[in-house]
Structure formats: C-alpha cells, structure tokens
Design a protein around this motif. Structure first.
Motif, PDB file in Angstrom:
ATOM      1  N   LEU A   1      11.026  -1.841   3.178  1.00 29.91           N
ATOM      2  CA  LEU A   1      11.254  -1.128   4.439  1.00 29.91           C
ATOM      3  C   LEU A   1      12.048   0.153   4.206  1.00 29.91           C
ATOM      4  N   PHE A   2      13.072   0.063   3.374  1.00 33.44           N
ATOM      5  CA  PHE A   2      13.867   1.257   3.063  1.00 33.44           C
ATOM      6  C   PHE A   2      13.021   2.292   2.337  1.00 33.44           C
TER       7      PHE A   2
ATOM      8  N   GLN B   1       0.350  -9.449   4.416  1.00 38.39           N
ATOM      9  CA  GLN B   1      -0.429  -8.229   4.658  1.00 38.39           C
ATOM     10  C   GLN B   1       0.488  -7.021   4.836  1.00 38.39           C
ATOM     11  N   VAL B   2       1.536  -7.181   5.618  1.00 35.77           N
ATOM     12  CA  VAL B   2       2.456  -6.063   5.857  1.00 35.77           C
ATOM     13  C   VAL B   2       3.243  -5.737   4.590  1.00 35.77           C
ATOM     14  N   MET B   3       3.701  -6.771   3.873  1.00 35.40           N
ATOM     15  CA  MET B   3       4.419  -6.530   2.622  1.00 35.40           C
ATOM     16  C   MET B   3       3.527  -5.799   1.630  1.00 35.40           C
ATOM     17  N   GLY B   4       2.263  -6.233   1.536  1.00 37.03           N
ATOM     18  CA  GLY B   4       1.328  -5.567   0.644  1.00 37.03           C
ATOM     19  C   GLY B   4       1.069  -4.135   1.055  1.00 37.03           C
ATOM     20  N   ASN B   5       1.027  -3.899   2.358  1.00 34.57           N
ATOM     21  CA  ASN B   5       0.785  -2.550   2.854  1.00 34.57           C
ATOM     22  C   ASN B   5       2.000  -1.640   2.639  1.00 34.57           C
TER      23      ASN B   5
ATOM     24  N   CYS C   1      13.952 -11.769   1.721  1.00 39.24           N
ATOM     25  CA  CYS C   1      14.777 -10.886   2.566  1.00 39.24           C
ATOM     26  C   CYS C   1      15.085  -9.578   1.839  1.00 39.24           C
ATOM     27  N   LEU C   2      15.517  -9.695   0.600  1.00 39.32           N
ATOM     28  CA  LEU C   2      15.869  -8.496  -0.170  1.00 39.32           C
ATOM     29  C   LEU C   2      14.636  -7.663  -0.494  1.00 39.32           C
ATOM     30  N   LEU C   3      13.538  -8.328  -0.815  1.00 35.69           N
ATOM     31  CA  LEU C   3      12.310  -7.594  -1.136  1.00 35.69           C
ATOM     32  C   LEU C   3      11.790  -6.857   0.095  1.00 35.69           C
ATOM     33  N   ALA C   4      11.822  -7.528   1.262  1.00 38.70           N
ATOM     34  CA  ALA C   4      11.380  -6.880   2.497  1.00 38.70           C
ATOM     35  C   ALA C   4      12.284  -5.708   2.847  1.00 38.70           C
TER      36      ALA C   4
END
Length: 866
Positions: free
Chosen positions: A355-356, A215-219, A348-351
């Motif tokens: 985030l960046f 959910q957070v990644m999608g958001n 890890c890299l995708l997150a």
C-alpha cells in the motif's frame, strides 16, 4: 518397519506443505520474469506444484475421515472427538470439531478454490494472484504439520498423532498396544444438524475471502491495466454472501440449540466473524462507487485487504486460547499462538508495504467531496459500516490489549463488558440507523442525478410519508415505546420503501440485472425490523407468580422468569396454558419413550415394565429390553392458545464432560415464536419420602387422599413380573388401583410376593407424576380385605423459561431477501462486462446497456425520483 495410517497421513501433509511453498515460488518467479517463455515455464511449474499439493491434501483428508468412521481410537484426534454411539452424520462433524480438523477443512476449501481460480483467471492475473493465494495455503498447512524441528520447537499440530505418544498415561507403559474401546465423543452442543453444515460454510467463506485479497495484493505487486482486478467483483460478492450465510446458520443453530434465549449473544467468536463481513460489505459499496465514479480507489483497496486480515485476526483470537475466559466458543491453545501471530503479521506487514509503495497511484483520483453528490453519501455509508466494525473489534480485543500490557509489565487490566448484549446493542443500533438513512439517500443519488436539496426533498417526500405511516402501524401493533426502537423502525422502513420503489421502476424498464443491490437493501431493512421486535420486545410467558422450584440453585433475579410446572397441572400465563405432561427417554435409535414405564438393567439398558408406545407410534411390550442414550432426557410440554394445542419437547443433556446442558424447543407461528427450555428439574439424590398413609379396601371400594380418588379395581395372581425375580413356587399377588386427579388418571400395580421360604416381599408401584409409591402391604383373604400404603414425596416437576419472540420470522425473511440480492449481484457481475458503456451481447446483436441514471422512472411510488 511398519508404516501406519498415521505415518501416511503425516507424510501427505508434509508433501502438501512443501508443494505449496514450491507453488508460491513458481508463481512469484513467473511474476518477476519479463520473458514470456520463462513466465509460462514458471506458471506451469506452479500449476504442477498446486496439483501435487491438491492430491496429497485430498488423500490426508480422506484418510482422517476413514479413521473417524472406522473408530481407530489409537489416534488422539479420533479418540478425543468421536465415539461408537455417534450416527454417521455426526461423525462428519467430528472431523472439524478440533483445531487440526478445522484447519484441514479450511485447507480443503483453499485447494478447491485455488483450482477454480487457476482456471478462471486470465493469463496476466494468474501468477500475481496465485503467488499470494499459495502463500496463504503454505501458512495453513504449517498449522497441521506436527513436525518437531527440535525437542523444544514444534511446528503445527498433527491430526495423525498416536494416542500413546500424546498422553502420559501409565496404561501405555503396561501395554504399549492398548487401544480404548470407545472415544470421548462429540461435544453435545455440536450434535445438531446445523453443525454438520455451518462450519463448512464458514470455512468456505474464509477461503473465498482470500481470493479478492490475493487479487488486490497481486495487483499492488504487479499493477495491471485496471486499478482493481477485472474479476474482483464476483469473488468479492461470493465471499460476502457465503460469510453472511455462515453467520446466519450459526445464529439459527444458537437459537435452536443454546438456552441463552436468542440467536446472537455478541460472543467474541461471533463478533470475530461479523467484523470481516461488515468490512467486506463496505468494500462492495466502495467497489461499486469506484466502478461508477472512478473514485475511492484507496479506500476500496484498503477495505478489501482489511477484510481478509480481520479473518486472520479472528482466527488468531479463536485459536490462540486468548479468549478462553471471555468466550464459550473459543479453542484452547495447542501451541499455535506463535505461528498464528507470524501468519497475521506477515500479511499485515506485506499489505502495508505494498500500500505504501503504490500510495500515489491509489490516491490519484481522490478529491474534495461535495455534499450533493453520490460520493459524499457513499463515503458516509461506508464509514457507518466501518465504525460499526471498529466498535466491535476494539471491545472484543480487550483480552489482546491485556496480554500486550502484561508483556510490558503493566498490572492494570481492562475488563470486558459485564452485560455484553446491552453494551454492544446500545452502540450498534445507532450504526444501524445511520446505515439505513445513508443507504436510502445514497441510492437516490445513485439512480437519479440529484444536484440540489430541493430535488432531494422532492425525491424523499413519498417514501418518508409511507415510512411514517408504516412505522406508526408497527409501533401501535407492537406497543413500542422506546424512542430508539421507534427511530430504528422508521429508518428501516424508509430504506426498504426507497429500495422497493426503485426496484419496481427498474423491473418495469426491464433492467433486471440491477436487482441485486436493491433486493439486498430491502432485505437489510426487513431484517432490522425483525431484530427490533424479536430482540428488543421479547415477552416472558413463563413468569412465576408464586415461588421458585424446590431445591433450585437459580439466582434470585431469574426466579420471575422461571415457571414451576407440576406434572399434569396446567398453568395459565400471559394468555397461554402450559402443562408439563411427561418425561421421555431417548433410545439409541432416536425414538422417544415415556420414562415412567422403564426400569434400569445396566447403564444403557432399560426394561419395559408395562406396554409402552413411543412418540413415533412404535409399541413395546412388557419385558422388552431397550438400549438408551444415557445423556438425553426430553420433557413433554403442552402449549394451549385458545382452541389450539401444540406440543414441545425441550431437551436436557447430562454430559459427563460438560455437565447439564439444556436445549430449547421452539413452537413456530406466523407472527411469533414460543421459545422454551427447562431450567431445573428434581435431583433424584435429594428426593425424600414422607407422609405415609395406609388404608384398607375391598375390590370396588374407593378412598380419597390429597384430593385424589383411589379406586381398587381387582387383585390377581401373576406368574411373571418384569423386573422382579420370581420362581414357579412363589406366590405373586398383584393389585390394580386407579388414581384419578382433576386432570389425569393413573394406574398403580403393587406386588405382594410370598417366597417359597415364606418370606414376604413388597414391590411398590411408583407414580412419579404424583410422587407416590403405592404398596400392597397386607392381605386378609378370609375377609377379602387388602391393606395399601402410600408413601409420598415431591410430585414430579420442572421449571421452564418460555419466551415469546415477536416477528422473528422477519429476521430470517430479511436475511433470505438480502442473500437473494447478493445472488443476483453475483450473477450480474459474472455475466456482464463491467463497463456500462461497452454494452452487452444479446444473441448476435450488441445492445447498449443503459446507465442507471438514464432509466426512466414511472412507478407512482418512485415518480419523485425523476
């Protein structure tokens, strides 16, 4: 070409793997499209792919269960993890004992949770969320593919591989169709009821943790109206609750199955599950903080992402084989190390990238924290949980650091702590104290607007006073002298009392939906009090006051904790009387019968030599044949405390693969447990017979030897004797002697046989409890005299370790209260609107829900909160 079950299973996994990839593509395209009609088409495509994947996942799982229950030992997984003698419920455990089965269990839960997520997500959230959730399923299915891309490159390990294709055994060259008659069996430590339900709960929690992550990644990928997805709270709470329940199930399994004397050993595999739970617990507090104050968005988002990434990291640790020398629970490497590394690094890299990319939006609400504010204390409380997790994860990652250093050519290696329990505990107890203090103060700020130190002092006075009194009572009653333990008890009591005071107040104000957090904090305080006493104030009640057991291989530093018990010789220790009464053999039916009355026929068959009554009350007659479980032996120990007597049955398993494994038995009391396991027992190969003595008696005469009274009752002719080969022309004379000790009475029935050929055979009567073989060595019928010979050895004995766990019930009680609190919070978050200002619907009327700061606090214990 004949299609086998394995072919069908393998094909099902491949189809599910491709379908999960197509589902990810479909949802990704739906998220990227700006045309509504095209979005809907791609969503339908994604759902269709998910449905296909689900069908073939369920088929593959059902097929593997069928192979296990049907004992298809031509398949490696079935042969390696099951056997003929396992009951049906342990055959269920065989499914997830191995790597492939446990990944399939995770995939199963992902399939179920994914379907629920599709039907509960709103239209705007479905595509971004399911795009990431489907990628997770894609990686998991890759772990069980077992597909060779080239002779050197294999993707995953299949549960449907044939035994002949996996083992280079000459038998398959002689007979390619050879199928073993039996399997290797289930790990004896997993033959426990908790292991039937503990792994499914753990993997359910892993799947649930993937939901808030997705959910957070999608958001982050496609920002919605709310910075945090509206449906995040229930999923986050459910994942933390399920993971906590799984952890405690594992702790209780360790408590009643393993013999290290506790429920938590700080093993790296235990820690690998604890760390994400701590981080996600911190994320819950961050989400509450953001909902209340619209602050801490970046921290909360980071914690949610870290929680699931740590789940993936724990999977890497336990399944890559890297913990092989530091953990007794880890799996061996099946060639999945590279895949697991890619799985972890990908997310890890995708997150990190997302985030960046959204860093400005995430930090837009951050500002300098004021000391007298909820923000400040919530930040400190969240930091305490994160630091606790950090200390654990750094220490348990030492093998990873060593592997990385070796890859760069470094020679020096870091060593894990020699005493991991002491090492972790000395740090974690301070984190626990910090959390109790910060959690209590944060709740005061949360429920009442405190703006000065004077208000804070006034609000904390009564709970501090009651906590001081309560701690004094606990310290005096439990004889606690360690300053750190006293501080822990004080702050745990303080947290519980503050939470209880507020809880009573809000119940009076009929604001029951706010019970969750308060109950959870009360449970945490009670749990910590139980931990201090049960882990920090254990008392050994088996202290050896004399010498250690004969032939013992125990190291010298353990001797004083191991008590030598001769059969039927009671010993007083620490106010308890301990008596080793009997050895019991387990039948394949699960019933237990005394071992003394049995004689061997074959490896798994025993003959009953004299009428025997099992522990369940079932009677067996002379000559009956019983099928036994060769691995399990139980030792009956009587525990007497005052006028009350209790019976314990610790078990020893002699497993061909794992050697001798001792499992405890636990006697539960209201204020404590007595935890007992066998640490040593006689080795039959080392028994020596000596001290032969002979005496001549007539029926009715007595004889004393080694403080025992031998009474010759009678002699009679018998035709058949269980376990003795006889014919109608043999003369069988059986004598009956009663042997009386100060504590027990025994019966010996030696046999004197005159064969048809005039040869004489003597069959001794064995009394293992006394270490005697009694023979009828000679007969003088004219004088009615009978010569008896007694050959002595070491009487039957065991050494035990018995530990008193004070107030351990508070550990389980505290966890149950904490779980109930999380349950209330789940219900509340799932049934209410997430804005306090919009109100709730009651019947047809809309009633404004009061903000916690508006609640009037009237209870005497909490009046200072106002």
């Amino acid at each position: 070409m004949i299609v086998t079950y394995g072919d069908l299973g393998h094909l099902s996994i491949i189809i599910a793997f491709v379908a999960s990839l197509l589902a990810s593509i479909g949802y990704f395209c739906a998220g990227q499209s700006s045309v509504l009609a095209l979005q809907n088409q791609w969503v339908r495509f994604g759902r269709c792919a998910l449905t296909t994947q689900s069908i073939f996942v369920f088929f593959a799982i059902g097929l593997l269960f069928y192979l296990l229950f049907s004992h298809h030992y031509e398949y490696l997984y079935v042969w390696k993890h099951s056997s003929n003698d396992l009951p049906w419920y342990f055959l269920i455990s065989c499914f997830w004992e191995g790597q492939e089965g446990s990944f399939l269990l995770w995939i199963f839960w992902n399939t179920v949770i994914g379907a629920i997520l599709v039907f509960t997500s709103n239209k705007k959230q479905e595509a971004p969320t399911m795009a990431f959730f489907s990628i997770i399923q894609f990686f998991l299915l890759s772990m069980v593919l077992g597909l060779y891309v080239s002779p050197e490159l294999k993707i995953g390990s299949s549960a449907f591989a044939l035994l002949k294709d996996s083992l280079a055994d000459p038998i398959f060259q002689i007979d390619p169709r050879f199928v073993p008659n039996d399997g290797k069996g289930l790990n004896p430590l997993l033959q426990n009821g908790w292991m039937v339900i503990h792994p499914p709960v753990i993997f359910l929690s892993f799947s649930l943790c993937g939901v808030p992550f997705s959910q957070v990644m999608g958001n982050l990928w496609k920002p919605g109206k709310n910075p945090l997805p509206k449906q995040l709270a229930p999923w986050l709470l459910v994942s933390v609750g399920a993971l906590g329940i799984g952890i405690m199930m594992g702790a209780y399994w360790a408590y009643e199955t393993l013999n290290f004397g506790g429920y938590w050993n700080w093993d790296p595999v235990e820690n690998a599950v604890l760390v994400p739970w701590l981080i996600l617990l911190a994320a819950i507090h961050g989400a509450i903080w953001y909902r209340r104050k619209q602050k801490g968005l970046a921290l909360t988002t980071l914690l949610i992402l870290l929680g699931y990434l740590l789940v993936l990291y724990s999977t890497f640790l336990t399944r890559s084989g890297i913990l092989g020398n530091t953990s007794v629970h880890s799996f061996t490497d099946l060639g999945l190390s590279a895949q697991l590394t890619i799985f972890l690094l990908f997310f890890c890299l995708l997150a990190a990238f997302l985030l960046f990319k959204r860093r400005k939006q995430l930090t837009a609400t951050d500002e300098v924290l004021q000391t007298m504010s909820l923000d400040f204390w919530m930040t400190l409380g969240i930091s305490a949980l994160c630091l606790s997790a950090l200390q654990v994860v750094i220490t348990m990652s030492i093998p990873v650091f060593n592997a990385i250093s070796e890859s760069f050519g470094a020679v020096k290696k870091l060593a894990p702590p020699a005493d991991q329990v002491a090492f972790y505990s000395k740090f974690q107890i301070w984190f626990a104290i910090s959390f109790c203090l910060l959690g209590a103060i944060a709740q005061l700020f949360y429920w009442k607007k405190i703006q000065s130190f004077k208000q804070l002092e006034s609000a904390t006075f009564m709970p501090l006073l009651l906590a001081t009194v309560g701690t004094a009572i606990l310290v005096l009653a439990g004889k606690v002298s360690d300053v750190v333990y006293i501080l822990t008890l004080f702050f745990a009591s303080y947290l519980s009392l503050v939470s209880l005071a507020i809880l009573i107040a809000i119940i009076k104000n009929q604001h029951s939906k706010a019970l969750g957090g308060l109950l959870s904090h009360i449970g945490a305080g009670v749990l910590l009090i139980g931990l201090v006493f049960s882990a920090g104030h254990q008392e050994v009640v088996s202290q050896n006051m004399t010498i250690n057991a004969p032939d013992s291989d125990l190291p010298p530093h353990t001797i004083q904790k191991n008590l030598l018990l001769g059969r039927n010789l009671p010993k007083e220790n620490k106010g308890y009387q301990l008596t080793y009464q009997n050895r019991y053999t387990q039948l394949t039916s699960g019933d237990l019968v005394p071992s003394d009355g049995l004689a061997g026929i074959t490896g798994s068959l025993r003959m009953v030599l004299q009428p025997t009554v099992s522990l369940s009350g079932k009677t067996f007659d002379e000559g009956d044949t019983l099928r036994i479980d060769k691995e399990n032996t139980y030792y009956g120990i009587k525990l007497t405390k005052g006028a009350k007597t209790y019976f314990m049955l610790p078990r020893v398993q002699n497993n061909p693969t794992m050697g001798v494994i001792a499992s405890p038995d636990i006697q539960h009391f209201l204020t404590h447990d007595i935890y007992t396991h066998v640490t040593n027992y006689p080795n039959p190969e080392k028994i020596t017979w000596k001290d032969t003595v002979s005496f001549v008696l007539s029926p009715g005469q007595l004889f004393e030897y080694q403080g025992l009274e031998f009474s010759f009752s009678n002699v009679q002719r018998v035709n058949e004797v269980p376990g003795v080969a006889t014919s109608t022309r043999d003369l069988n004379i059986e004598a009956t002697l009663s042997i009386t000790s100060p504590y027990e009475k025994y019966e010996a029935r030696p046999l004197f046989q005159i064969k048809e050929s005039s040869h004489i055979r003597l069959y001794p009567s064995q009394i293992p409890a006394l270490g005697f073989n009694v023979l009828l060595a000679g007969i003088e019928p004219e004088k009615d005299l009978y010569t008896f010979t007694v050959v002595s050895s070491q009487r039957d004995w065991i050494t035990i370790q018995s530990v008193r766990f004070p107030l351990i019930n508070l550990v389980w009680l505290g966890f149950m209260i904490l779980s109930c609190g999380i349950g209330f919070a789940i219900y509340s978050s799932a049934t209410r609107d997430h804005s306090y200002l919009e109100g709730v619907i009651v019947g047809r009327k809309t009633i404004k829900t009061p903000h916690p700061h508006e609640i009037e606090v009237k209870h005497p214990l909490a009046r200072e909160l106002k």
